[in-house]
Structure formats: C-alpha cells, structure tokens
Design a protein around this motif. Structure first.
Motif, PDB file in Angstrom:
ATOM      1  N   MET A   1     -50.019  25.086  36.886  1.00 40.36           N
ATOM      2  CA  MET A   1     -50.365  25.864  35.730  1.00 40.36           C
ATOM      3  C   MET A   1     -50.644  24.939  34.536  1.00 40.36           C
ATOM      4  SD  MET A   1     -50.035  29.338  35.744  1.00 40.36           S
ATOM      5  CE  MET A   1     -48.752  30.250  35.022  1.00 40.36           C
ATOM      6  N   HIS A   2     -49.817  23.928  34.394  1.00 44.72           N
ATOM      7  CA  HIS A   2     -50.019  23.015  33.268  1.00 44.72           C
ATOM      8  C   HIS A   2     -51.415  22.401  33.327  1.00 44.72           C
ATOM      9  CE1 HIS A   2     -49.131  20.084  30.176  1.00 44.72           C
ATOM     10  NE2 HIS A   2     -49.554  19.138  30.985  1.00 44.72           N
ATOM     11  N   ARG A   3     -51.861  22.033  34.523  1.00 44.82           N
ATOM     12  CA  ARG A   3     -53.187  21.436  34.682  1.00 44.82           C
ATOM     13  C   ARG A   3     -54.282  22.423  34.272  1.00 44.82           C
ATOM     14  NH1 ARG A   3     -55.276  19.945  40.482  1.00 44.82           N
ATOM     15  NH2 ARG A   3     -53.264  20.911  40.813  1.00 44.82           N
ATOM     16  N   HIS A   4     -54.134  23.693  34.655  1.00 44.48           N
ATOM     17  CA  HIS A   4     -55.127  24.700  34.279  1.00 44.48           C
ATOM     18  C   HIS A   4     -55.170  24.896  32.765  1.00 44.48           C
ATOM     19  CE1 HIS A   4     -56.288  25.985  38.243  1.00 44.48           C
ATOM     20  NE2 HIS A   4     -55.039  26.195  38.588  1.00 44.48           N
ATOM     21  N   ASN A   5     -54.016  24.907  32.138  1.00 40.42           N
ATOM     22  CA  ASN A   5     -53.955  25.175  30.703  1.00 40.42           C
ATOM     23  C   ASN A   5     -54.343  23.981  29.839  1.00 40.42           C
ATOM     24  OD1 ASN A   5     -53.225  27.877  30.973  1.00 40.42           O
ATOM     25  ND2 ASN A   5     -51.052  27.387  31.061  1.00 40.42           N
ATOM     26  N   THR A   6     -54.338  22.776  30.402  1.00 40.22           N
ATOM     27  CA  THR A   6     -54.687  21.598  29.602  1.00 40.22           C
ATOM     28  C   THR A   6     -56.075  21.046  29.911  1.00 40.22           C
ATOM     29  OG1 THR A   6     -53.540  20.161  31.181  1.00 40.22           O
ATOM     30  CG2 THR A   6     -52.295  20.900  29.251  1.00 40.22           C
ATOM     31  N   SER A   7     -56.708  21.527  30.974  1.00 35.84           N
ATOM     32  CA  SER A   7     -58.037  21.039  31.342  1.00 35.84           C
ATOM     33  C   SER A   7     -59.098  21.648  30.421  1.00 35.84           C
ATOM     34  CB  SER A   7     -58.356  21.419  32.788  1.00 35.84           C
ATOM     35  OG  SER A   7     -59.675  21.039  33.100  1.00 35.84           O
TER      36      SER A   7
END
Length: 63
Positions: free
Chosen positions: A1-7
């Motif tokens: 989720m962190h990757r989706h929200n920071t990309s």
C-alpha cells in the motif's frame, strides 16, 4: 500500500490515497492467489461490497 500511495506514475497513482478495506489470511500463497482470482471473476461491485460489509459486521462503527 505504501508503494501505491507514494508512487507518482502508473495506474495506481491517480486514485490516492489507497485504504485497506478488506483482507483474508492464507497459509499458502497459492491459496491467496486462487482467492484473488475468484474475487476478480465476480466483476460485481455489489457482491464485493457485500463481502466487505459482512467482514465488518460486529465491529464498532468508528474503526
């Protein structure tokens, strides 16, 4: 989720922030992938929302 929200690129970058609404726990990755495939085949928003509602039944409203 962190990757989706920071990309900042790709399909998932336009619908931020993502929030986890439902999960299931599996012992084997193959079982989890099979369940994911099953859910994706439903192609019914109503069925998926019903699954989420049943998941939260009994939880306090503020969670």
């Amino acid at each position: 989720m962190h990757r989706h929200n920071t990309s900042n690129k790709g399909f998932t970058s336009t619908g931020k922030p993502w929030k986890l609404k439902y999960y299931e726990v599996f012992e084997e990755k193959s079982d989890a992938l099979g369940r994911e495939t099953q859910l994706k085949k439903w192609k019914s928003r109503d069925a998926i929302l019903k699954l989420i509602e049943e998941f939260y039944r009994g939880y306090p409203k503020n969670q």
